[in-house]
Design an enzyme around this catalytic site. Structure first.
Site, PDB file in Angstrom:
ATOM      1  N   GLU A  89      -2.845  27.805 -12.928  1.00 27.97           N
ATOM      2  CA  GLU A  89      -3.863  26.852 -11.822  1.00 27.97           C
ATOM      3  C   GLU A  89      -2.922  27.008 -11.013  1.00 27.97           C
ATOM      4  OE1 GLU A  89      -6.961  26.016 -11.924  1.00 27.97           O
ATOM      5  OE2 GLU A  89      -7.069  25.183 -10.305  1.00 27.97           O
TER       6      GLU A  89
ATOM      7  N   LYS B 203     -15.439  23.383 -20.252  1.00 29.48           N
ATOM      8  CA  LYS B 203     -14.355  22.332 -19.026  1.00 29.48           C
ATOM      9  C   LYS B 203     -15.953  21.410 -19.714  1.00 29.48           C
ATOM     10  CE  LYS B 203     -17.300  24.932 -15.642  1.00 29.48           C
ATOM     11  NZ  LYS B 203     -17.909  25.366 -14.582  1.00 29.48           N
TER      12      LYS B 203
ATOM     13  N   ARG C 220     -18.485  34.830 -19.188  1.00 32.03           N
ATOM     14  CA  ARG C 220     -18.165  32.971 -19.142  1.00 32.03           C
ATOM     15  C   ARG C 220     -18.562  32.789 -20.143  1.00 32.03           C
ATOM     16  NH1 ARG C 220     -18.852  29.488 -15.094  1.00 32.03           N
ATOM     17  NH2 ARG C 220     -18.844  30.724 -13.170  1.00 32.03           N
TER      18      ARG C 220
ATOM     19  N   LYS D  94      -7.449  19.810 -16.962  1.00 40.61           N
ATOM     20  CA  LYS D  94      -8.083  20.679 -16.006  1.00 40.61           C
ATOM     21  C   LYS D  94      -7.858  19.911 -14.539  1.00 40.61           C
ATOM     22  CE  LYS D  94     -13.010  22.516 -15.006  1.00 40.61           C
ATOM     23  NZ  LYS D  94     -12.186  22.455 -13.049  1.00 40.61           N
TER      24      LYS D  94
HETATM   25  P1  AMP Z   1     -14.673  25.459 -12.408  1.00 40.10           P
HETATM   26  O1  AMP Z   1     -14.279  26.091 -11.229  1.00 40.10           O
HETATM   27  O2  AMP Z   1     -15.530  24.000 -12.018  1.00 40.10           O
HETATM   28  O3  AMP Z   1     -15.998  26.864 -13.079  1.00 40.10           O
HETATM   29  O4  AMP Z   1     -13.894  25.573 -13.627  1.00 40.10           O
HETATM   30  C1  AMP Z   1     -13.330  27.008 -13.892  1.00 40.10           C
HETATM   31  C2  AMP Z   1     -11.762  26.207 -13.459  1.00 40.10           C
HETATM   32  O5  AMP Z   1     -11.097  26.016 -13.259  1.00 40.10           O
HETATM   33  C3  AMP Z   1     -10.981  27.859 -13.768  1.00 40.10           C
HETATM   34  O6  AMP Z   1     -11.409  29.298 -13.185  1.00 40.10           O
HETATM   35  C4  AMP Z   1      -9.758  27.485 -13.178  1.00 40.10           C
HETATM   36  O7  AMP Z   1      -9.636  27.351 -11.476  1.00 40.10           O
HETATM   37  C5  AMP Z   1      -9.641  25.875 -13.508  1.00 40.10           C
HETATM   38  N1  AMP Z   1      -8.727  25.234 -14.363  1.00 40.10           N
HETATM   39  C6  AMP Z   1      -7.905  23.956 -14.121  1.00 40.10           C
HETATM   40  N2  AMP Z   1      -7.534  23.425 -15.153  1.00 40.10           N
HETATM   41  C7  AMP Z   1      -7.365  24.874 -16.199  1.00 40.10           C
HETATM   42  C8  AMP Z   1      -6.947  25.027 -17.637  1.00 40.10           C
HETATM   43  N3  AMP Z   1      -6.223  24.578 -18.649  1.00 40.10           N
HETATM   44  N4  AMP Z   1      -7.757  25.925 -18.509  1.00 40.10           N
HETATM   45  C9  AMP Z   1      -8.328  27.113 -17.251  1.00 40.10           C
HETATM   46  N5  AMP Z   1      -9.224  26.930 -16.161  1.00 40.10           N
HETATM   47  C10 AMP Z   1      -8.425  26.115 -15.691  1.00 40.10           C
END
Ligand code: AMP
Length: 582
Positions: A321, A444, A438, A271
């Site tokens: 990303e 995550k 969502r 991530k």
């Molecule tokens: P959050 O912003 O904490 O809700 O986490 C989700 C975000 O993580 C997504 O919107 C992406 O921008 C980011 N992200 C980073 N790496 C990945 C990945 N491998 N797959 C999907 N999202 C990712």
């Protein structure tokens, strides 16, 4: 259409807070407007003249509007500013000023929707020497021929603060009612919605929502409803060049919880701490959008080049990303280091060289004329591997492995953290891509879950050497659509711009959002979101959320990644508060 007709609708919308009533007002209006006005009216109803994914923006500061009110009413700027301070609403200020002037002269102008729409759009094009005068002229031309009420909404549209409460959900339902109320046999009785056939209603509502999630264009959705009805909505696909809502993830508490959610085996991926980028490619045309679907193509010529060189598909839409890295070592850098690239308008090549990004692609949702939304994640990833040429620089497939146990996840999580990432994403192999949702099949797993994402709703001018900066920020969390205060923060920002997120930058960002000023305190439109760390959550009568943060510290800006609707909720704060007690 005359602008006064639209203004009547604005007034009706403003006079009620009831969602159903608002929906009915808009549905009635939509069903009686001419096709040629539809597209501008649907934007104006959202308080816009450009779709939000269009890179053009009105870009008018409140001070300039004050000058335009002065030019069209003859009232002095100090009088106008005094009025503005009292009302806290520049729209109402314009209304009052025009009313005062109109008592003396006889009002006779008739302003059309298209005139208002065109003049405001032109503001985005005016630049260079004399641009201030040009802008004032465009605005005062409108205000001179507007009634007081019209002036109020023209100014609010200019300030991008319409305040009539027409969210996406209301517009979606209004379109549904406008075109399908007979087919669906719906009616409003005593303010209650009566639906004869609930499953059928849900099917149609889902179809309108789906068409919108895929195109983000209410004008287009309306046209489809008018011409081809349900069949048209269901047949609507993505359009390369128009952003699609991205799929969002739920949170997992730990590795096992994550596996329970996505099933086994699963894909585990880094991530990365960058920002979401949706890539659209159609032959030689490439467009890049953020998670909020804003067009950032111009700001990232390096990514455009990487896609040109790296992607073999004729047309495709990719989800990825964009992550900053250190020149030389290649080490990933936190988002904050590249955040300035998103808004940058000048010296773009230079800043791209200084703060390079690597595009980590993790999904493909459209390929060579076909939607891939309903294919499984496994199939989509296989396809992605085929269209990304091996030797590409700057565009790679995100690092990921197949995992079968919580132990394997924990091991990979450790590696990910050591590499400077935020943790892992876990994804189920059998799932479709659901735009705008969502989902529990992409979750995550983060190292810390405690930082809060909060909206800034107020600020305070500093003292002494900080006098020209807004240097303390009032924070809010959300609760059922309301924003509740949870404290103030002034730590974590730099005094010098080159050292990172600074007071200067925050002042620049918040300045145009100021709604009212009282002494050193200002209220701002809730648009800016920051991630905030703290030592403890305390219960507190000082703020209307009932909580306060001990030693809060700004971690980073989150505005380019999330909307105000996505900030931390009061429920979440409460949960953290209780967890910390035990
Ligand atoms: P959050 O912003 O904490 O809700 O986490 C989700 C975000 O993580 C997504 O919107 C992406 O921008 C980011 N992200 C980073 N790496 C990945 C990945 N491998 N797959 C999907 N999202 C990712």
């Amino acid at each position: 259409m005359e602008y006064s007709e639209l203004v009547k609708v604005y007034e009706q919308l403003e006079s009620t807070s009831k969602r159903l009533e608002k929906t009915r007002i808009i549905a009635d209006f939509i069903s009686r407007i001419r096709e040629s006005d539809l597209s501008s009216v649907l934007l104006l109803l959202q308080g816009r003249v450009f779709p939000f994914w269009n890179e053009a923006n009105i870009g008018v500061a409140a001070k300039l509007v004050v000058k335009a009110i002065h030019a069209s009413t003859g009232l002095s700027t100090s009088q106008i500013e005094k009025e503005w301070k009292e009302t806290g609403d520049l729209g109402i200020t314009a209304q009052k000023c025009i009313a005062r002037k109109k008592q003396a002269t006889l009002f006779k102008g008739t302003l059309s929707v298209s005139k208002v729409f065109t003049n405001i759009r032109k503001l985005a094009e005016v630049g260079g020497i004399g641009s201030v005068d040009g802008k004032i002229q465009l605005i005062s031309e409108l205000l001179t021929s507007s009634s007081p009420e019209e002036g109020r909404y023209i100014v609010r549209t200019l300030m991008e603060d319409l305040r009539v409460g027409t969210g996406e959900g209301i517009l979606r339902d209004a379109i549904l009612w406008a075109f399908f109320s007979e087919e669906l046999k719906i009616s409003l009785k005593d303010g209650e919605l009566e639906i004869e056939d609930r499953p059928k209603y849900n099917e149609y509502a889902g179809a309108v929502q789906r068409a919108y999630d895929l195109t983000n264009d209410f004008s287009l959705v309306t046209e489809i409803c008018r011409k081809d009805g349900l069949k048209g909505l269901l047949g609507q696909s993505m359009i390369v060049g128009k952003p699609v809502k991205v799929m969002l993830a739920l949170k997992a508490k730990n590795a096992q919880d994550g596996l329970d959610m996505v099933g086994m085996p699963a894909q585990a991926e880094y991530k990365l701490d960058g920002f979401r980028m949706q890539v659209h490619k159609h032959e030689k045309i490439i467009k890049l959008f953020t998670r909020r679907l804003e067009d950032v193509t111009k700001q990232f010529p390096d990514v455009v080049k990487a896609i040109e060189e790296g992607i073999s598909a004729e047309s495709c839409i990719l989800d990825s990303e964009a992550v900053g890295y250190e020149i030389g070592t290649g080490k990933y850098l936190p988002f904050q280091n590249i955040s300035q690239r998103i808004r940058r308008k000048y010296d773009i090549e230079e800043i791209a060289g200084k703060f390079p990004v690597e595009l980590n692609i993790f999904d493909v949702i459209y390929l060579n004329g076909k939607s891939m939304l309903d294919m499984t994640f496994k199939e989509r990833r296989k396809t992605l591997g085929k269209i990304l040429k091996k030797k590409s620089k700057g565009a790679v497939i995100v690092k990921g492995i197949t995992v079968k146990s919580a132990d394997e996840i924990d091991k990979f999580f450790k590696e990910a953290i050591e590499k400077g990432t935020e943790g892992l994403m876990l994804k189920s192999f059998d799932s479709p891509y659901q735009p705008g949702a969502r989902v529990g099949h992409m979750v995550k797993l983060k190292q810390t879950m405690e930082n809060l994402d909060l909206a800034i709703i107020g600020a305070e001018w500093g003292e002494g050497k900080r006098a020209s900066w807004l240097s303390s920020y009032t924070l809010a969390c959300k609760d059922n659509g309301k924003l509740l205060e949870i404290g103030k923060v002034s730590t974590g920002l730099k005094e010098k711009e080159e050292e990172g997120l600074s007071f200067v930058e925050m002042t620049r960002i918040l300045g145009p959002l100021v709604i009212s000023e009282k002494g050193r305190e200002v209220k701002v439109k809730a648009k800016i979101i920051i991630e905030v760390a703290y030592e403890e959550i305390q219960s507190s009568p000082t703020y209307n959320s009932g909580y306060a943060l001990r030693f809060p510290r700004v971690v980073r800006l989150r505005t380019d990644e999330m909307d105000v609707e996505d900030i931390s909720s009061l429920d979440y704060v409460e949960k953290l508060y209780n967890a910390q007690k035990s």
